[in-house]
Design an enzyme around this catalytic site. Structure first.
Site, PDB file in Angstrom:
ATOM      1  N   GLN A  66       0.839  -1.197   0.000  1.00 51.58           N
ATOM      2  CA  GLN A  66       0.000   0.000   0.000  1.00 51.58           C
ATOM      3  C   GLN A  66       0.881   1.257   0.000  1.00 51.58           C
ATOM      4  O   GLN A  66       0.629   2.207  -0.742  1.00 51.58           O
ATOM      5  CB  GLN A  66      -0.918  -0.015   1.234  1.00 51.58           C
ATOM      6  CG  GLN A  66      -1.914   1.135   1.309  1.00 51.58           C
ATOM      7  CD  GLN A  66      -3.018   1.046   0.263  1.00 51.58           C
ATOM      8  OE1 GLN A  66      -3.325  -0.031  -0.233  1.00 51.58           O
ATOM      9  NE2 GLN A  66      -3.593   2.188  -0.086  1.00 51.58           N
ATOM     10  N   SER A  85      -6.673   1.474   4.074  1.00 54.24           N
ATOM     11  CA  SER A  85      -7.343   1.013   2.854  1.00 54.24           C
ATOM     12  C   SER A  85      -7.989  -0.333   3.103  1.00 54.24           C
ATOM     13  O   SER A  85      -7.413  -1.203   3.778  1.00 54.24           O
ATOM     14  CB  SER A  85      -6.335   0.886   1.714  1.00 54.24           C
ATOM     15  OG  SER A  85      -6.886   0.116   0.660  1.00 54.24           O
ATOM     16  N   HIS A 142      -8.119  -2.548   1.084  1.00 55.77           N
ATOM     17  CA  HIS A 142      -7.310  -3.566   0.406  1.00 55.77           C
ATOM     18  C   HIS A 142      -6.309  -4.232   1.356  1.00 55.77           C
ATOM     19  O   HIS A 142      -5.585  -5.120   0.949  1.00 55.77           O
ATOM     20  CB  HIS A 142      -6.596  -2.974  -0.806  1.00 55.77           C
ATOM     21  CG  HIS A 142      -7.531  -2.794  -1.975  1.00 55.77           C
ATOM     22  ND1 HIS A 142      -7.938  -3.847  -2.762  1.00 55.77           N
ATOM     23  CD2 HIS A 142      -8.163  -1.708  -2.449  1.00 55.77           C
ATOM     24  CE1 HIS A 142      -8.778  -3.396  -3.693  1.00 55.77           C
ATOM     25  NE2 HIS A 142      -8.944  -2.106  -3.516  1.00 55.77           N
ATOM     26  N   ASP A 149     -11.073  -5.010  -6.698  1.00 59.52           N
ATOM     27  CA  ASP A 149     -11.607  -4.084  -7.699  1.00 59.52           C
ATOM     28  C   ASP A 149     -11.929  -4.891  -8.942  1.00 59.52           C
ATOM     29  O   ASP A 149     -11.303  -5.927  -9.184  1.00 59.52           O
ATOM     30  CB  ASP A 149     -10.572  -3.014  -8.059  1.00 59.52           C
ATOM     31  CG  ASP A 149     -10.222  -2.148  -6.859  1.00 59.52           C
ATOM     32  OD1 ASP A 149     -11.052  -2.026  -5.953  1.00 59.52           O
ATOM     33  OD2 ASP A 149      -9.100  -1.606  -6.846  1.00 59.52           O
ATOM     34  N   GLU A 195     -13.993   5.075  -6.129  1.00 56.41           N
ATOM     35  CA  GLU A 195     -13.888   3.616  -5.992  1.00 56.41           C
ATOM     36  C   GLU A 195     -15.201   2.942  -6.392  1.00 56.41           C
ATOM     37  O   GLU A 195     -15.690   2.066  -5.691  1.00 56.41           O
ATOM     38  CB  GLU A 195     -13.551   3.252  -4.535  1.00 56.41           C
ATOM     39  CG  GLU A 195     -12.154   3.625  -4.111  1.00 56.41           C
ATOM     40  CD  GLU A 195     -11.163   2.480  -4.289  1.00 56.41           C
ATOM     41  OE1 GLU A 195     -11.463   1.527  -5.040  1.00 56.41           O
ATOM     42  OE2 GLU A 195     -10.088   2.546  -3.674  1.00 56.41           O
ATOM     43  N   HIS A 211     -15.104  -0.960  -6.594  1.00 56.62           N
ATOM     44  CA  HIS A 211     -14.485  -1.651  -5.458  1.00 56.62           C
ATOM     45  C   HIS A 211     -15.575  -2.472  -4.760  1.00 56.62           C
ATOM     46  O   HIS A 211     -16.596  -1.936  -4.355  1.00 56.62           O
ATOM     47  CB  HIS A 211     -13.878  -0.607  -4.520  1.00 56.62           C
ATOM     48  CG  HIS A 211     -13.298  -1.164  -3.260  1.00 56.62           C
ATOM     49  ND1 HIS A 211     -11.940  -1.311  -3.067  1.00 56.62           N
ATOM     50  CD2 HIS A 211     -13.888  -1.586  -2.117  1.00 56.62           C
ATOM     51  CE1 HIS A 211     -11.729  -1.810  -1.857  1.00 56.62           C
ATOM     52  NE2 HIS A 211     -12.889  -1.979  -1.266  1.00 56.62           N
TER      53      HIS A 211
HETATM   54 ZN   LIG Z   1     -10.393  -0.935  -4.392  1.00 57.25          ZN
END
Ligand SMILES: [Zn+2]
Length: 318
Positions: free
Chosen positions: A141, A175, A177, A184, A234, A237
């Site tokens: 990240q 995040s 993620h 995504d 996003e 996402h």
């Molecule tokens: Zn994302």
């Protein structure tokens, strides 16, 4: 004779009226509570209620590690993940199964998320949809932010590039993620991502918006909820939150922020399925990272912290 009969029935009607007027105060407490029941949403045979009393059971205690391994952790710039988050197990989507959905190299997701994706594409093979980004380590990240900064620096001052990289790419721990349940997607045949809602511009995208919640997935940052989520860039996402939570959110048309707020506010929600089953969704405060829930004997349940000071339990009779 006729008048007398009329008089009697009028008296009976009055008595019935009086009875009707005063009946509510004569009912036992649990039935009276029914009047406080709220229908929060209705969709395809699902109904979401608040204001009901959860079934009795015995208290079960859940420790911090269990709760922070759950599916409902909120992650954001305002609520980073704890540095000692339990290790998120993940596998490369393509190494695990022949998934009928194209994936970029090294898309790391939990096995549970991948199995749910398999169920989803079994129903509708999304041949024009790619899974692009799964779980990233905190270091990955940070590297992403550094790469964005390097790119911006070509056309901006260092200060401007730094500011834009900070605005566009969340710091490590901030995040979603960093979770093993988020990814995504890229929709083939769609080139203009500046559109208001790119997901709605392809058949696959529209199908996902309409149906993904049935398989446990939520679009995490819907453009129409940007005021609530604070995230605007996003639109593609997605996140796996499990079938019960996704169905509750889908039924009430809530994003995760709205759902967690409702759980905190009401304490208990009941999701009625089209088959007439009840899924109870309970919320309790964390005490030193742990929480307890009253769970009926023999019921199945799953728990998660929300990373906002509370824990959530979904439970149902098997
Ligand atoms: Zn994302």
């Amino acid at each position: 004779m006729r008048i007398k009969r009329y008089g009697v029935s009028l008296g009976m009607a009055l008595a019935a009226l009086v009875l009707m007027l005063f009946t509510p105060s004569l009912l036992p407490g649990d039935i009276q509570a029914e009047s406080g029941v709220l229908l929060l949403g209705e969709r395809d045979g699902y109904r979401l209620y608040a204001g009901e009393t959860p079934p009795p059971g015995s208290a079960r205690f859940f420790d911090r590690e269990t709760l922070f391994s759950g599916l409902l952790l909120y992650v954001g710039r305002d609520a980073p993940l704890p540095a000692d988050l339990p290790v998120q197990q993940a596998r490369d989507v393509r190494s695990m199964v022949k998934l009928y959905i194209p994936a970029a190299e090294r898309v790391a997701l939990s096995e549970q998320t991948i199995y749910a994706l398999c169920d989803l594409v079994r129903e509708n093979p999304l041949v024009h949809t790619w899974i692009m980004a799964g779980m990233r380590s905190p270091a990955e990240q940070q590297a992403m932010r550094k790469a964005a900064f390097a790119g911006y620096q070509a056309t901006m001052t260092i200060e401007q590039a730094l500011e834009k990289a900070r605005a566009d790419i969340p710091d490590s721990g901030q995040s979603e993620h960093q979770l093993n349940t988020c990814f995504d997607i890229r929709l083939d045949g769609l080139h203009d991502w500046s559109l208001d809602d790119p997901m709605a511009r392809t058949a696959d995208g529209r199908w996902l918006l309409e149906n993904a919640w049935r398989y446990g997935f939520i679009r995490r940052y819907p453009p129409e909820k940007a005021e609530i989520t604070g995230v605007r860039n996003e639109a593609a996402h997605w996140r796996y939150v499990g079938a019960h939570h996704a169905a509750a959110m889908g039924t009430a048309d809530w994003c995760l922020e709205e759902y967690l707020r409702a759980l905190a506010e009401y304490g208990a929600l009941r999701l009625e399925t089209p088959e007439g089953k009840s899924v109870w969704l309970l919320c309790a405060p964390l005490t030193e990272g742990a929480a307890s829930f009253i769970i009926p004997e023999g019921w199945i349940y799953e728990v998660s912290a929300d990373n906002l000071g509370r824990a959530v339990c979904a439970m149902l009779r098997p």
